[in-house]
Design a protein around this motif. Structure first.
Motif, PDB file in Angstrom:
ATOM      1  N   ASP A  72       1.570 -63.735  14.550  1.00 54.10           N
ATOM      2  CA  ASP A  72       1.877 -63.781  15.988  1.00 54.10           C
ATOM      3  C   ASP A  72       2.609 -65.088  16.281  1.00 54.10           C
ATOM      4  N   CYS A  74       4.687 -65.809  18.564  1.00 51.96           N
ATOM      5  CA  CYS A  74       4.779 -66.156  19.982  1.00 51.96           C
ATOM      6  C   CYS A  74       3.602 -67.014  20.440  1.00 51.96           C
ATOM      7  N   ALA A  92       7.299 -61.446  26.120  1.00 52.55           N
ATOM      8  CA  ALA A  92       7.278 -61.931  24.741  1.00 52.55           C
ATOM      9  C   ALA A  92       6.935 -60.806  23.779  1.00 52.55           C
ATOM     10  N   SER A  94       6.270 -60.422  19.401  1.00 55.82           N
ATOM     11  CA  SER A  94       6.230 -61.001  18.060  1.00 55.82           C
ATOM     12  C   SER A  94       6.537 -59.942  17.020  1.00 55.82           C
ATOM     13  N   GLU A  95       7.184 -60.370  15.969  1.00 59.02           N
ATOM     14  CA  GLU A  95       7.402 -59.528  14.795  1.00 59.02           C
ATOM     15  C   GLU A  95       6.864 -60.297  13.599  1.00 59.02           C
ATOM     16  N   GLU A  96       5.856 -59.730  12.947  1.00 56.91           N
ATOM     17  CA  GLU A  96       5.184 -60.478  11.886  1.00 56.91           C
ATOM     18  C   GLU A  96       6.037 -60.644  10.640  1.00 56.91           C
ATOM     19  N   ARG A 107       9.096 -63.629  13.446  1.00 55.21           N
ATOM     20  CA  ARG A 107      10.030 -63.817  14.550  1.00 55.21           C
ATOM     21  C   ARG A 107       9.318 -63.617  15.882  1.00 55.21           C
ATOM     22  N   CYS A 108       9.815 -64.294  16.903  1.00 55.90           N
ATOM     23  CA  CYS A 108       9.312 -64.129  18.266  1.00 55.90           C
ATOM     24  C   CYS A 108      10.494 -64.113  19.224  1.00 55.90           C
ATOM     25  N   SER A 109      10.485 -63.183  20.177  1.00 60.93           N
ATOM     26  CA  SER A 109      11.513 -63.163  21.219  1.00 60.93           C
ATOM     27  C   SER A 109      10.851 -63.253  22.589  1.00 60.93           C
ATOM     28  N   ARG A 110      11.524 -63.943  23.497  1.00 60.51           N
ATOM     29  CA  ARG A 110      11.056 -64.086  24.880  1.00 60.51           C
ATOM     30  C   ARG A 110      12.231 -63.817  25.808  1.00 60.51           C
TER      31      ARG A 110
END
Length: 238
Positions: A72, A74, A92, A94-96, A107-110
Motif C-alpha cells: 500500500d 499510498c 488515491a 495503490s498498486e502493489e 505504485r500509488c496515484s492520487r
C-alpha cells in the motif's frame, strides 16, 4: 602403502637419460619431479583466478539496499505539498506491483476530486527496488514516457541534495502542466509524475472559469521534491 615403483628393468629404460645418470652418481642432488612444476603452476593460476574472481565480484556486486517496498504505497505517499498546491488530491489508488529476486516495485496515484472543474491533476509515485544490478548506468537514459514530458527533446535538469542523483523534466507549453522527477539512491529509484488534464463539457465548450489554477513550474518542482523526500524517508530502512 603404495610407493613409487622401483625403477629397474623396463621401468629403468623408460626413465629420462638424465635421471638415470643422476641416479648412478651417488651424492648428486635429485632432480625436481615434473609434478612439482605442475603443482607450482596450479597454485599460481589459482591465485590469479581467485584474484580475478574477487575483482569481478566487486564489479557485479548487487546495489546497496536502503529502502523497502510496500503493498500500500499510498500509505507512505501522502503528497501533502502537491495536495496543497494542486487544490487537493483526495482520490488515491495503490498498486502493489510485484516482488521478484531481481526487482520489487509498487505504485500509488492520487487525483483531484473536482469533476466540475475545467482542469484536474494527478500525481503518481513509482518505487523500484533493484536488488541484483545497480540502476546507475541506465538512470539518465531517455524513455518514451519521459519524451511525453519533454516532446521537443527537453533536457533533464539536476536536482541537488536529493538521493545520490535526481533529475527533473517538464513538458512544453503545448502539452500543459506537469513534470517527471526521478531519484536514485542505492538500488532504489523513485519516480514522481504530475499530470494536468484540461476538461470540456458535453457540448464541447470549456467548463466554468473557476477551474484549478495552473501552478508555477518552480513551485511544482519544489512540491514534488518535498513529497519525494518524505516518501524516501518513510521507506528508508538503513
Amino acid at each position: 602403502m603404495i610407493t613409487e615403483p622401483e625403477l629397474d628393468g623396463e621401468w629403468e629404460s623408460a626413465r629420462p637419460a638424465e635421471v638415470v645418470q643422476d641416479t648412478a652418481v651417488r651424492g648428486a642432488p635429485a632432480p625436481r619431479r615434473p609434478w612439482q612444476w605442475v603443482a607450482a603452476a596450479v597454485v599460481a593460476t589459482s591465485a590469479l583466478w581467485a584474484g580475478g574472481l574477487y575483482a569481478v565480484g566487486d564489479r557485479t556486486a548487487g546495489p546497496e539496499i536502503r529502502y523497502r517496498v510496500t503493498d500500500d504505497l499510498c500509505a507512505q505517499f501522502k503528497a501533502p505539498a502537491l495536495d496543497g498546491l494542486l487544490g487537493g488530491l483526495p482520490n488515491a489508488a495503490s498498486e502493489e506491483g510485484s516482488r521478484h529476486p531481481a526487482l520489487d516495485w509498487a505504485r500509488c496515484s492520487r487525483r483531484s476530486g473536482r469533476p466540475d472543474s475545467g482542469r484536474s491533476f494527478e500525481t503518481m509515485a513509482l518505487v523500484e527496488l533493484h536488488k541484483k544490478t545497480d540502476p546507475a548506468a541506465e538512470f539518465a537514459l531517455d524513455t518514451p514516457v519521459s519524451r511525453w514530458f519533454a516532446p521537443s527533446g527537453g533536457e533533464w535538469e539536476s536536482v541537488p541534495g536529493l538521493g545520490e542523483e535526481a533529475l527533473v523534466t517538464s513538458p512544453g507549453e503545448e502539452t500543459g502542466t506537469g513534470l517527471r522527477l526521478r531519484v536514485r539512491d542505492g538500488g532504489a529509484v523513485f519516480t514522481v509524475d504530475v499530470y494536468a488534464y484540461e476538461s470540456r463539457g458535453e457540448g464541447g465548450p470549456d467548463l466554468p472559469a473557476d477551474s484549478l489554477p495552473r501552478p508555477d513550474r518552480d513551485a511544482l518542482v519544489a512540491a514534488a521534491v518535498e513529497d519525494a523526500r518524505a516518501l524516501m524517508t518513510a521507506l528508508r530502512t538503513s
